[in-house]
Design an enzyme around this catalytic site. Structure first.
Site, mmCIF file in Angstrom:
data_model
loop_
_atom_site.group_PDB
_atom_site.id
_atom_site.type_symbol
_atom_site.label_atom_id
_atom_site.label_comp_id
_atom_site.label_asym_id
_atom_site.label_seq_id
_atom_site.Cartn_x
_atom_site.Cartn_y
_atom_site.Cartn_z
ATOM 1 N N LYS A 181 0.861 -1.188 0.000
ATOM 2 C CA LYS A 181 0.000 0.000 0.000
ATOM 3 C C LYS A 181 0.901 1.243 0.000
ATOM 4 O O LYS A 181 1.447 1.634 1.029
ATOM 5 C CB LYS A 181 -0.898 -0.040 1.253
ATOM 6 C CG LYS A 181 -1.499 1.264 1.689
ATOM 7 C CD LYS A 181 -2.477 1.850 0.696
ATOM 8 C CE LYS A 181 -2.852 3.262 1.125
ATOM 9 N NZ LYS A 181 -1.836 4.278 0.746
ATOM 10 N N GLY A 234 6.473 6.057 7.892
ATOM 11 C CA GLY A 234 5.580 7.204 7.787
ATOM 12 C C GLY A 234 5.589 8.000 9.075
ATOM 13 O O GLY A 234 6.575 7.988 9.814
ATOM 14 N N SER A 235 4.476 8.656 9.326
ATOM 15 C CA SER A 235 4.415 9.577 10.463
ATOM 16 C C SER A 235 4.252 8.821 11.792
ATOM 17 O O SER A 235 3.759 7.691 11.819
ATOM 18 C CB SER A 235 3.232 10.527 10.272
ATOM 19 O OG SER A 235 2.031 9.775 10.234
ATOM 20 N N ASN A 236 4.628 9.490 12.876
ATOM 21 C CA ASN A 236 4.480 8.877 14.201
ATOM 22 C C ASN A 236 3.021 8.616 14.532
ATOM 23 O O ASN A 236 2.695 7.593 15.146
ATOM 24 C CB ASN A 236 5.115 9.778 15.264
ATOM 25 C CG ASN A 236 6.613 9.645 15.260
ATOM 26 O OD1 ASN A 236 7.241 9.845 14.225
ATOM 27 N ND2 ASN A 236 7.186 9.282 16.382
ATOM 28 N N VAL A 238 0.405 7.893 12.566
ATOM 29 C CA VAL A 238 -0.110 6.684 11.902
ATOM 30 C C VAL A 238 0.647 5.455 12.420
ATOM 31 O O VAL A 238 0.051 4.396 12.662
ATOM 32 C CB VAL A 238 -0.018 6.811 10.369
ATOM 33 C CG1 VAL A 238 -0.427 5.509 9.699
ATOM 34 C CG2 VAL A 238 -0.896 7.956 9.871
ATOM 35 N N GLY A 239 1.935 5.596 12.638
ATOM 36 C CA GLY A 239 2.730 4.478 13.154
ATOM 37 C C GLY A 239 2.178 3.947 14.468
ATOM 38 O O GLY A 239 2.119 2.731 14.688
ATOM 39 N N GLU A 256 9.276 2.680 10.898
ATOM 40 C CA GLU A 256 10.277 3.742 10.726
ATOM 41 C C GLU A 256 9.517 5.054 10.669
ATOM 42 O O GLU A 256 8.700 5.258 9.767
ATOM 43 C CB GLU A 256 11.085 3.526 9.440
ATOM 44 C CG GLU A 256 12.074 2.385 9.526
ATOM 45 C CD GLU A 256 13.140 2.585 10.592
ATOM 46 O OE1 GLU A 256 13.378 3.727 11.018
ATOM 47 O OE2 GLU A 256 13.707 1.573 11.025
ATOM 48 N N CYS A 290 13.248 12.106 6.114
ATOM 49 C CA CYS A 290 13.183 11.772 7.538
ATOM 50 C C CYS A 290 14.526 12.039 8.199
ATOM 51 O O CYS A 290 14.593 12.285 9.400
ATOM 52 C CB CYS A 290 12.788 10.309 7.701
ATOM 53 S SG CYS A 290 13.826 9.215 6.738
ATOM 54 N N GLU A 388 8.634 17.902 14.098
ATOM 55 C CA GLU A 388 9.103 17.557 12.748
ATOM 56 C C GLU A 388 8.293 18.393 11.749
ATOM 57 O O GLU A 388 7.103 18.145 11.535
ATOM 58 C CB GLU A 388 8.891 16.068 12.458
ATOM 59 C CG GLU A 388 9.477 15.681 11.113
ATOM 60 C CD GLU A 388 9.133 14.267 10.674
ATOM 61 O OE1 GLU A 388 7.957 13.876 10.739
ATOM 62 O OE2 GLU A 388 10.055 13.549 10.250
#
Ligand code: NAD
Length: 487
Positions: A181, A234-236, A238-239, A256, A290, A388
Site C-alpha cells: 500500500k 511514515g508519520s508517528n 499513523v505508526g 520507521e 526523515c 518535525e
C-alpha cells in the site's frame, strides 16, 4: 528556460491483485505540486473487498513462492535492478511530477533503488542459517531462516521508490508474499515499480498493489487473518495506530517514523564543510527527508559566522520547477505539507523568532513553494526546534560547549540521525557514542544512507528491527531450530 522532462503516462486501473490489473469503482487525481492545475494521473481507490482479495492472492502464492530457490528469487531482483537502471529518466520524471522532488535528487533516488534490488539479489547467495555443536552425540543442530509469510508494506510519499525498494527487495528475496500500500500521492511511481517487477519475472500473486486511502483501508489491511507482519514507514501518528492494531492481532511490526535530526558544530569544525553539509541536508528534497537536518546546534564562538554562511548558501539554492534540470529545491509535496510548513512559519512569526532568510511562502496557486528558511537563536523548547516540520526549515540553536551541544541534541523524543562537525578525533568518538540516534555521521550530512548497512532510529523514531543491508533479514525471516538426532 532549461529542458523539462515529462512524467510518462501510467495505467489508472491501478490495483494489481493475483497478477491481474483490476479496475476500481473510484479513482483519485494526482496533481503536480509545482503546477497544481496540472493533472499527473489518476489512481484507483482500493476498497476493503480489494484488500481481502489481495491477501487471498498473497496467501495462495505464498507456498509456491517460498519453495522456489532463493537464488532464483535473487535473479528476479537483479533483473528488476537492470530494468530500473534502463528507466531512470522515466521514473525520476514521475517522482518529480507527482511529489515535487528535483530531478537531480529524483535520479539519485531511482539509482539507489536499483542498487538496493541488486544488493538483495546478491544476498540470495548468502548462508541461510547456522550449525551449532550439540550436547548430544550424533545430533545435527541447525537454525535456519524461513520467510515470515504474508507481509503488508505501507510506505510514505517522500522516497516513493527507494523506501518501497528497501522493503520489497528483502521481503521478496527471503520468500515472502506482499500486499503493498503506497502513499496516495506517489501511486504513479508504485504502479511503475509493480509493472517492472512483473516484467522482471515475479509470479502472479507474489506482489499485490493496492492504491487508495490508508485511513479507509486500515482495518482491512491490519486485521486480515492471512497477515504475518507489517512494515511501515511514515508519520508517528499513523505508526502508533498501526502498532496498536498489529499488537492486537499479534502480528510482527517494523516501524520507521519521524525525526528532528541535529547537526552539532564544535569549535574546531571545518566551517566550509559544515556549511555545505548542513545546507544540503536541511534544504535538498525540500527538507522532506526523515533524515533531514532540522536543528543546527552550534557552539557560541562559531555561531555568528556559521549563521551568515548558512544564510548565504541557502539564498544561492535554485528553487523552481522540479522537472527542470537546474532546479535544486522543488515545491513541497502538496497542499497538506504546504499547510503544515506555513503554519509553523506563521507560528514562528507570531512568537517573534529571529528569521534570517526565507519564511515568506508564495501563493500556493502557483505551486506549493516555500524558500529555504533559517531561524537563528531559536529557543530549544519552541515548536520550530521540537516538531518535525518536514520542510526546508532550519533552526539554529546556540550551545555553550560540546557537553551542552550534546544535551541539546538529545533533548528530543526522536532519534533517527545526527551529525557532528569537528576535527578532533576524541570529540568525534565521544559525540558518536553519546548522540542518541540510530545513525551518526562525523563531518557529514545527517541525510543519506548507503544501501548495504543497517538503517533505523532509536527512541520515538523507530520500533522493531533495522531495515536495509543484512539487518533486513531480522524482520523478513523467522529462525527455525532443527535437531536432527540419532545420526
Ligand atoms: P503518513 O503516516 O501520513 O502515511 C504513510 C503511509 O501510511 C501512506 O501510505 C498512507 O496512506 C498510510 N496510512 C495513513 N493512515 C493509515 C492508517 N490509519 N492505517 C494504515 N495506513 C495508513 O506519512 P507520510 O506523510 O506519507 O510521510 C511522511 C512521514 O514519514 C514523516 O513523518 C517522515 O519522517 C516519515 N519517514 C520516515 C522514514 C524513516 O525511515 N524513519 C523515512 C521516510 C519518511
Amino acid at each position: 528556460m532549461g529542458t523539462r522532462l515529462q512524467a510518462p503516462p501510467v495505467r489508472d486501473d491501478g490495483l494489481l491483485i493475483g497478477g491481474s490489473w483490476r479496475a476500481a469503482a473510484r479513482s483519485f487525481e494526482r496533481h503536480n505540486p509545482a503546477r497544481p492545475g496540472e493533472l499527473v494521473g489518476r489512481s484507483a481507490v482500493a476498497t476493503p473487498e480489494d484488500v481481502a482479495a489481495a491477501y487471498a492472492a498473497a496467501h495462495a502464492a505464498a507456498r509456491p513462492w517460498r519453495q522456489t530457490l532463493q537464488t532464483q528469487r535473487g535473479a528476479i531482483l537483479v533483473r528488476a535492478a537492470e530494468l530500473i537502471e534502463q528507466r531512470v529518466d522515466a521514473l525520476a520524471a514521475m517522482l518529480a511530477a507527482e511529489e515535487g522532488k528535483a530531478l537531480r535528487d529524483a535520479r539519485g533516488e531511482v539509482r539507489r533503488a536499483a542498487a538496493i534490488f541488486r544488493f538483495h539479489g546478491g544476498e540470495s547467495q548468502q548462508p541461510i542459517g547456522e550449525i551449532y555443536p550439540s550436547a548430544t552425540a550424533g545430533t545435527l543442530l541447525q537454525a535456519v531462516r524461513e520467510p515470515l509469510g504474508v507481509v503488508c508494506v505501507i510506505t510514505p510519499w517522500n522516497f516513493p521508490i527507494a523506501i518501497p525498494a528497501w522493503k520489497l527487495a528483502p521481503a521478496l528475496m527471503y520468500g515472502n508474499t506482499v500486499v503493498f500500500k503506497p502513499a496516495e500521492i506517489a501511486s504513479g511511481t508504485a504502479v511503475m515499480l509493480a509493472e517492472l517487477l512483473q516484467e522482471a519475472g515475479l509470479p502472479d500473486g507474489v506482489l499485490n498493489l493496492l492504491t487508495g486511502y490508508g485511513g479507509e483501508l486500515s482495518t482491512a489491511l491490519l486485521g486480515a487473518p492471512e497477515l504475518d507482519g507489517v512494515t511501515f514507514t511514515g508519520s508517528n501518528a499513523v505508526g502508533r495506530q498501526i502498532a496498536a492494531a498489529a499488537a492486537g492481532a499479534g502480528v510482527k511490526t517494523q516501524l520507521e517514523l519521524g525525526g528532528k535530526n541535529p547537526s552539532v558544530v564544535l569549535a574546531d569544525a571545518d566551517l566550509e564543510r559544515a556549511t555545505g553539509c548542513i545546507t544540503r541536508s536541511a534544504m535538498l528534497s525540500t527538507g522532506q527527508r526523515c533524515t533531514a537536518t532540522s536543528r543546527a546546534i552550534v557552539v557560541d564562538e562559531l555561531f555568528d559566522e556559521l549563521a551568515q554562511r548558512l544564510v548565504d548558501a541557502a539564498e544561492r539554492l535554485v528553487v523552481g520547477d522540479p522537472l527542470e534540470e537546474q532546479t535544486e529545491v522543488g515545491p513541497l509535496s502538496g497542499p497538506a505539507q504546504y499547510e503544515k510548513v506555513t503554519t509553523h512559519m506563521r507560528g514562528a512569526d507570531g512568537d517573534g523568532l529571529q528569521l534570517a532568510t526565507g519564511g515568506q511562502p508564495g501563493d500556493p496557486a502557483g505551486g506549493y513553494f516555500v524558500t529555504p528558511t533559517i531561524y537563528i537563536d531559536v529557543d530549544p523548547r519552541h515548536p520550530v526546534a521540537t516538531e518535525e516540520i518536514f520542510g526546508p526549515v532550519l533552526a539554529l540553536i546556540r550551545a555553550r560547549d560540546e557537553a551542552d551541544a550534546i544535551r541539546l541534541a538529545n533533548d528530543t523524543r526522536y532519534g533517527l540521525s545526527a551529525s557532528v562537525f569537528t576535527s578532533d578525533l576524541r570529540s568525534a568518538m565521544r559525540c558518536a557514542a553519546e548522540l542518541q540516534a540510530g545513525v551518526v555521521h562525523v563531518n557529514g550530512e545527517t541525510a543519506g544512507a548507503e544501501p548495504h548497512v543497517p538503517f533505523g532510529g532509536v527512541k520515538g523514531s523507530s520500533s522493531g528491527s533495522r531495515e536495509q543491508g543484512k539487518a533486513a533479514r531480522e524482520f523478513f525471516t523467522e529462525l527455525k531450530t532443527v535437531y536432527i538426532e540419532d545420526l
